[in-house]
Design a protein around this motif. Sequence first.
Motif, PDB file in Angstrom:
ATOM      1  N   GLU B  79     -29.036  34.995 -25.698  1.00  0.00           N
ATOM      2  CA  GLU B  79     -28.922  34.763 -27.141  1.00  0.00           C
ATOM      3  C   GLU B  79     -27.969  35.754 -27.786  1.00  0.00           C
ATOM      4  O   GLU B  79     -27.188  35.401 -28.678  1.00  0.00           O
ATOM      5  CB  GLU B  79     -30.309  34.852 -27.801  1.00  0.00           C
ATOM      6  CG  GLU B  79     -31.079  33.540 -27.679  1.00  0.00           C
ATOM      7  CD  GLU B  79     -32.514  33.650 -28.165  1.00  0.00           C
ATOM      8  OE1 GLU B  79     -32.789  34.525 -29.015  1.00  0.00           O
ATOM      9  OE2 GLU B  79     -33.342  32.870 -27.678  1.00  0.00           O
ATOM     10  N   HIS B  83     -24.759  34.857 -29.984  1.00  0.00           N
ATOM     11  CA  HIS B  83     -24.659  35.109 -31.427  1.00  0.00           C
ATOM     12  C   HIS B  83     -23.787  36.303 -31.790  1.00  0.00           C
ATOM     13  O   HIS B  83     -23.109  36.277 -32.799  1.00  0.00           O
ATOM     14  CB  HIS B  83     -26.062  35.354 -32.007  1.00  0.00           C
ATOM     15  CG  HIS B  83     -26.921  34.156 -31.981  1.00  0.00           C
ATOM     16  ND1 HIS B  83     -26.714  33.080 -32.806  1.00  0.00           N
ATOM     17  CD2 HIS B  83     -28.005  33.842 -31.231  1.00  0.00           C
ATOM     18  CE1 HIS B  83     -27.628  32.159 -32.558  1.00  0.00           C
ATOM     19  NE2 HIS B  83     -28.421  32.600 -31.604  1.00  0.00           N
ATOM     20  N   ALA B 111     -26.522  27.424 -29.314  1.00  0.00           N
ATOM     21  CA  ALA B 111     -27.209  28.078 -30.428  1.00  0.00           C
ATOM     22  C   ALA B 111     -28.108  27.102 -31.171  1.00  0.00           C
ATOM     23  O   ALA B 111     -28.919  27.507 -32.005  1.00  0.00           O
ATOM     24  CB  ALA B 111     -26.184  28.670 -31.390  1.00  0.00           C
TER      25      ALA B 111
END
Lengths: 430, 225
Positions: B79, B83, B111
């Motif tokens: 993640e 991001h 995402a």
Amino acid sequence: MAEKLNEFMKNMLLIRLFVRELKKERRKIFLTIAGIAWGTLTIILLLSFGQGLSTQMLRGQKGLGNNIVLMFGGQTSMEYKGLPQGRPIRFLDDDVTLLENSIPEIDNITAEYDQWGTVYKYNDKAVTERIRGVSSMAYDDMRSHFPQKGGRFLNNNDMKERRRVIFIGWELKKQLFESEDAVGKTILMNDIPFTVVGVLQKKMQMGMYGGPDANCAVIPASTFRGIFSNYYLSRIIYQVNDIDKSKYVEQQVRRVLSRKKQYHPDDNNTLHFWDTIENAKQTRIAFTGITIFLGVIGAMTLIIASVGVANIMYVTVKKRTREIGIKRAIGAKKSLIKTQFITEALLIDLVGGFIGASISWLIIKAVQSIPQESADFGKNMALQILTNPEFDWTVAISTGIILGLVGLLSGFFPARKAAQVDPMVALHYE
Amino acid sequence: MIRMEKIRKIYSTGKVDVEALRGVNLHIKKGDFVTVIGPSGSGKSTLMNIMGCLDKPTTGDYILNGTNIKNLNDNQLSELRNHEIGFVFQNFNLLPYASAYENVEMPLLFAGVGGKKRKQKVEAILNKVGLSDRMDHRPNELSGGQKQRVAIARALVNDPNIILADEPTGNLDSHSGREIMELFVNLWQEGHTIVMITHDPRAKEYTDNFVNITDGKILREELVA
């Protein structure tokens, strides 16, 4: 909802990419899908033909009778109450009444007389065949003696009033009447006029005594006694209300008759039983075994095919190591990579499975449509048995389960390998 | 934004242990344009891999945006990569079977960005890198410079805090190289934080924030020509 849709879109893109990539390996994929299709085809055909075989065998056994036990007299092999051994045991009319009244597990029971060498005549035709006299109107259900349209089986009044009515087998009818309608006509049985009340419906008959029902005729037992003056019955046939109790009923019959006929209750040579219920059970067990065996063979084929799928997936993982690395680097989780490879393997399996199932469905339909000359049961029994494959839900479910397992098997291990790709290494992998 | 404290990285290759990083301390602030230089085998790539959360340090702390990555599991690292970080590689690393559009779309899919928003973002970012007329082209239908633009668009699409570029001009001719370099400078001027490994001498035209790494150690943190 939106999340689900998004998930779906995500998978759609991955599948789209997958399909594009597969175009590069068209031949390999084609062979793999063909392998799965072949495996599916094999398993479905084996199971369907096995199923058909089993149904036909059971149907054939039903031709003799529906959960019935045939009982024949023997002779004593033990001395009893001063009576010698070697004494014949034969049935009388009132034995039937006695058994019916003393054993509640017996649903239906009938006396049966049997006589060979009867001459049937109609117009200028004459045939020598067998005749049977029966005492119960439930004989139609017991011995699968259902009438063709327009006719009926013998009824209670026929029995009581000793009517001269006759129910004839379809072969006998054909020999006497050819295509002419038989019901209502009068034929001569040993020169005594009888009215035909019904013709036996065609059926498959595997077990028989004396000869096939198709060539035989049935009249009321009371009428039979009046004509042939037989003192003893040829046999007694009964139907039990619970198929698991046939062994118990047999013991009861031995016990009840031992008192009346004065033989040792443990003397097993006095009565002989032909237990079609037991036979049917054994057939069913045997065919369950055969079906499992066929299924296992099919499953093996399918598993070999799935090794092919697993193999190509392994190659794909290897070829796409870098691609996996890229995806991991930009944030794909291990689970997603895994899902992707399992999905791809499942896709191959599903497409192959679908093709295999479709082809086997066509084959089954084609075989089923082979005309069985809708007559001549017995003569073409082998054809009859083979040309009735059944594609039913058991086959469908077993195939589905095996295909699913195979799909997971062929996807799981390559997927696990794919998820373990180290993105760092993969990105520098050429 | 990035704080590295006494980072050591040891690779065990069977019998021999290779110490790729020997105690690196590094601070990068938001909005910095940092160039990492050094001979091959010096540990640049290892540093990049750790910075990009593709690898974890053997000892030491790497704090990215206040999170110590030591404590994160594989999913959380994924993640984070998705991001917080945008990667640009020397050899582009685009998915060959996907169009420019699909390549850029990929991080948004991971995402979980919804359909409409995704489309807007992908189109906007491709427009920004000047590829709005090449969206449906596959990588093999694009020039090197265009490929690298797609890669940059992919790195930017999820609004990462930091862009990591590993020799982004290494495979390009001088003209496209300059264009790509200018693109990075533009991004920097817009406020993006950029860390770039490069041998490209042009880099010094744009930034004076150099990290020179040799033998797994940072030599000096400024002005190495």
